[in-house]
Design an enzyme around this catalytic site. Structure first.
Site, PDB file in Angstrom:
ATOM      1  CB  CYS A   2      32.856 -16.794  95.355  1.00  0.00           C
ATOM      2  SG  CYS A   2      33.414 -17.450  93.799  1.00  0.00           S
ATOM      3  NE  ARG A  27      31.685 -11.115  98.004  1.00  0.00           N
ATOM      4  CZ  ARG A  27      32.741 -10.844  98.758  1.00  0.00           C
ATOM      5  NH1 ARG A  27      32.642  -9.953  99.696  1.00  0.00           N
ATOM      6  NH2 ARG A  27      33.875 -11.462  98.580  1.00  0.00           N
ATOM      7  CD1 TRP A  73      31.622 -12.981  89.267  1.00  0.00           C
ATOM      8  CD2 TRP A  73      33.803 -13.449  89.222  1.00  0.00           C
ATOM      9  NE1 TRP A  73      32.241 -12.073  88.442  1.00  0.00           N
ATOM     10  CE2 TRP A  73      33.574 -12.329  88.398  1.00  0.00           C
ATOM     11  CE3 TRP A  73      35.111 -13.919  89.352  1.00  0.00           C
ATOM     12  CZ2 TRP A  73      34.587 -11.689  87.698  1.00  0.00           C
ATOM     13  CZ3 TRP A  73      36.128 -13.278  88.662  1.00  0.00           C
ATOM     14  CH2 TRP A  73      35.853 -12.172  87.840  1.00  0.00           C
ATOM     15  CG  ASN A  99      34.337 -17.357  98.455  1.00  0.00           C
ATOM     16  OD1 ASN A  99      33.538 -18.045  97.838  1.00  0.00           O
ATOM     17  ND2 ASN A  99      33.991 -16.301  99.166  1.00  0.00           N
ATOM     18  N   GLY A 100      38.169 -18.843  96.536  1.00  0.00           N
ATOM     19  CA  GLY A 100      39.622 -18.945  96.396  1.00  0.00           C
ATOM     20  C   GLY A 100      39.981 -19.913  95.296  1.00  0.00           C
ATOM     21  CE  LYS A 484      32.637   4.012  88.717  1.00  0.00           C
ATOM     22  NZ  LYS A 484      33.746   4.094  89.629  1.00  0.00           N
ATOM     23  CD  GLU A 487      33.576   0.204  87.030  1.00  0.00           C
ATOM     24  OE1 GLU A 487      34.110  -0.608  87.776  1.00  0.00           O
ATOM     25  OE2 GLU A 487      33.179   1.329  87.417  1.00  0.00           O
ATOM     26  CG  HIS A 503      51.592  13.746  71.447  1.00  0.00           C
ATOM     27  ND1 HIS A 503      52.524  14.301  70.606  1.00  0.00           N
ATOM     28  CD2 HIS A 503      51.559  14.557  72.544  1.00  0.00           C
ATOM     29  CE1 HIS A 503      53.054  15.378  71.166  1.00  0.00           C
ATOM     30  NE2 HIS A 503      52.468  15.559  72.338  1.00  0.00           N
ATOM     31  CE  LYS A 602      31.794  -2.080  96.115  1.00  0.00           C
ATOM     32  NZ  LYS A 602      32.093  -0.834  95.374  1.00  0.00           N
TER      33      LYS A 602
HETATM   34  C1  G6P Z   1      37.124  -4.297  91.509  1.00  0.00           C
HETATM   35  C2  G6P Z   1      35.904  -3.399  91.416  1.00  0.00           C
HETATM   36  C3  G6P Z   1      36.335  -1.950  91.289  1.00  0.00           C
HETATM   37  C4  G6P Z   1      37.260  -1.574  92.431  1.00  0.00           C
HETATM   38  C5  G6P Z   1      38.470  -2.509  92.500  1.00  0.00           C
HETATM   39  C6  G6P Z   1      39.291  -2.299  93.769  1.00  0.00           C
HETATM   40  O1  G6P Z   1      37.780  -4.344  90.286  1.00  0.00           O
HETATM   41  O2  G6P Z   1      35.095  -3.761  90.317  1.00  0.00           O
HETATM   42  O3  G6P Z   1      35.191  -1.114  91.320  1.00  0.00           O
HETATM   43  O4  G6P Z   1      37.674  -0.256  92.274  1.00  0.00           O
HETATM   44  O5  G6P Z   1      38.030  -3.859  92.531  1.00  0.00           O
HETATM   45  O6  G6P Z   1      38.506  -2.609  94.895  1.00  0.00           O
HETATM   46  P1  G6P Z   1      38.888  -2.197  96.357  1.00  0.00           P
HETATM   47  O7  G6P Z   1      37.865  -2.855  97.230  1.00  0.00           O
HETATM   48  O8  G6P Z   1      40.277  -2.730  96.610  1.00  0.00           O
HETATM   49  O9  G6P Z   1      38.867  -0.716  96.432  1.00  0.00           O
END
Ligand code: G6P
Length: 607
Positions: A2, A27, A73, A99-100, A484, A487, A503, A602
């Site tokens: 959010c 975000r 979100w 937010n929260g 990556k 995602e 294994h 994000k």
């Molecule tokens: C979310 C994002 C990731 C990121 C992670 C940690 O899950 O989608 O891309 O690596 O948060 O984010 P930060 O801001 O703590 O590095």
């Protein structure tokens, strides 16, 4: 996750709010909305979907100089117009964006319904609007403070009331709120990105603080109405850095920015005479550092994977036992916190709730935490005992790229610093230092291989599954590469330590399932070749990311993406870059929304 933006000043609020929302799009969100105080009272507009949906719904003339807006979100209640913020009270005079998570939201909702309130959404936020409206109080600030007295949970909260159209009230507990100070105008947001065009200085709220904002200034109190003096700091990054420029996607831009970002991470921190790194923000003396017996790196997502790679760097250069753990799990196993362990929290945003909770857990139990953080002034940066800023510049794409490489550069600097206090010789220190300085140019070289990587992606894109393998630190690179690809292209990818292949996962290796192998020409090279033999024996396609020059490797791999050599501890930094490009090119070939992949945010500011 959010996003919040609010404006009070003498310009038209609606375009400024919409621009702020667009800056927060990165975000991740599923609906948006805004509320403005017009001459005819409070007006609220919301829409599920992209911000464009909201824009098309807005009346042509919506004149106001005070307003708030939000990208949601979903956490409580499905994404819909009804659940989008702002939420209002029964009479529609107060609007709230939040937010929260309000933990006692269900209980408060039942109480409000029993008292005759009409609630129109499924959200926990809506109760806030009703509580504020019925809290009494001489002004909006007091009503907000009173209402928050009944709340358990986390909030970054912004409120407007048509009876006080000259102000916005905001409060923070566990979710970021930042004020932007402009020229006879003020903004408030959950993220500096939303303020950059109109403000030059910012003020970060701390937990349990409430602020009343007018065009001419602001006043801050605690939840208990004690006044607090807050000081403003300049916004660290120029506004242009937040723009996509000529690039098609932020992710592409950020991949390409890596040479300059790494240069910034290194700037002013290397001392070639003594082969050492200067890190001004550690707040730890050489004596403190000599007492460190163990290091633990904590982070989530890519930050965790950077920690896994970084642990190898630290252990190799300092000979201090080091490991990495997912910050999201850390506190749930009641970790033993030891005084002689150095904890290092890694976070691009500095706001990830799970990482922040891990930092607080360590500090509550008397441990010391350093932060490796990109966003200056963010909560994790402020709550750590000391740290190293990445200086990567703003990272907007959900998929982290330059923050990953810059984290590794910062860990390498920490390793050099700690190593030279201990057993690392001046000449070894100098070798690492020289290699660090070569990284930007070497990354530039890798970026010229885009055509080859695009051709590889063209074949990879039609596969349903892929493996990524690597050894030691290369396993961390494999994890990040697989992440990556998942995602942004939505191709299922799994990472394994190369030696684990036999294994179990080998059962799934077939001509349909390619393997991306991280194969630096280091002391484990021969072992890596054996893993590739195992794959070839099952006719599995191999894409090797490797150093130049070994004919056996070329014979075993369908494609070899060559990267320049560095010092072995730094090779993972360079080997990561082709995995970023590979994921990007696959996602493009599949027509995915590269910067805003489905279901992801994000910065995950809820637990
Ligand atoms: C979310 C994002 C990731 C990121 C992670 C940690 O899950 O989608 O891309 O690596 O948060 O984010 P930060 O801001 O703590 O590095």
């Amino acid at each position: 996750m959010c996003g919040i933006v609010g404006y009070v000043g003498n310009q038209e609020a609606v375009p400024i709010l919409l621009e702020g929302l667009h800056r927060l799009e990165y975000r991740g969100y599923d609906s948006s909305g805004l509320a403005v105080c017009t001459r005819g009272g409070l007006k609220v507009h919301k829409a599920e979907g992209k911000i464009q949906q909201l824009e098309t719904r807005l009346p042509k003339r919506l004149k106001a100089t005070t307003g708030i807006a939000h990208t949601r979100w979903a956490t409580h209640g499905e994404p819909s117009d009804r659940n989008a913020h702002p939420h209002t009270d029964c009479t529609g005079r107060i609007a709230v964006v939040h937010n929260g998570i309000i933990e006692n939201g269900a209980e408060l909702r039942a109480r409000l319904l029993a008292a005759g309130h009409e609630l129109r959404s499924d959200t926990d936020t809506e109760v806030l609007a009703h509580l504020i409206a019925s809290a009494g109080g001489a002004d909006l600030e007091e009503s907000v403070r009173r209402a928050l007295g009944a709340i358990e949970g986390t909030y970054g909260l912004v409120v407007v009331d048509e009876r006080f159209p000259d102000r916005i009230v905001a409060a923070r507990n566990g979710s970021p709120v930042v004020l932007g100070i402009g020229e006879r105008e003020m903004l408030v947001a959950s993220d500096v990105a939303a303020l950059v065009r109109h403000a030059e200085r910012v003020v970060y709220l701390d937990d349990r603080e409430v602020v009343s904002i007018r065009a001419s200034g602001f006043s801050t109190t605690t939840l208990e109405a004690e006044p607090i003096e807050k000081s403003a700091t300049p916004i660290p990054w120029k506004v242009e850095l937040y723009d996509r420029g000529a690039h098609e996607h932020f992710m592409r831009k950020e991949i390409e920015e890596q040479p300059e970002a790494v240069e910034r991470s290194l700037r002013g921190r290397l001392d070639a005479r003594f082969g050492i790194a200067h890190l001004g923000g550690l707040n730890l003396s050489a004596r403190d550092l000599l007492e460190v017996r163990r290091i633990k790196l904590l982070g989530c997502g890519s930050a965790y994977y950077a920690g896994l790679v970084g642990a190898h760097m630290l252990e190799r250069l300092t000979r201090i036992p080091t490991d990495a753990e997912a910050a999201s799990e850390f506190r749930y196993r009641s970790p033993v916190i030891e005084k002689d362990t150095l904890y290092v929290a890694i976070s691009q945003s500095g706001e990830t709730a799970d990482t922040l909770a891990a930092v607080r857990e360590v500090r509550r139990k008397g441990g010391r935490v350093l932060g490796i953080v990109n966003v200056v002034g963010s909560t994790i940066a402020r709550e750590c005992d000391g740290g190293i800023y990445m200086h990567a510049g703003p990272e907007v794409a959900v998929a982290s790229t330059k923050a990953f490489t810059c984290t590794l550069v910062c860990v390498a600097l920490l390793a050099l610093h700690l190593g030279r206090i201990r057993d690392l010789s001046p000449s070894d220190g100098k070798r690492i230092l020289d290699a660090l300085e070569r990284l930007p140019e070497q990354i530039r070289t890798i970026l010229t291989a885009t055509d080859q990587i695009r051709a590889v992606a063209e074949r990879l894109k039609d596969r349903n599954d892929a493996f990524f393998i690597g050894r030691a630190a290369g396993y961390g690179v494999a994890l990040e590469g697989a992440q990556k690809l998942k995602e942004i292209s939505y191709i299922h990818a799994e990472a394994y330590p190369a030696s684990e292949l036999k294994h179990g996962p080998l059962a799934l290796v077939s001509p349909e399932t390619p393997t991306v192998a991280i194969v630096p020409n280091d002391d484990l090279f021969e072992k890596s070749l054996s893993s590739l033999e195992e794959i070839r024996a099952r006719r599995g396609p191999v894409i090797a990311i490797a150093h130049n020059g070994d004919a056996r490797l070329h014979a075993l791999a369908d494609d070899v993406i060559v990267v320049p050599r560095s010092e072995p501890v730094l090779d993972p930094i360079l080997m990561t870059v082709p995995t970023q490009l590979l994921a990007y090119e696959c996602a493009i070939a599949l027509g995915r929304d590269v910067d805003q992949p489905r279901n992801l945010a994000k910065s995950v500011t809820v637990e």
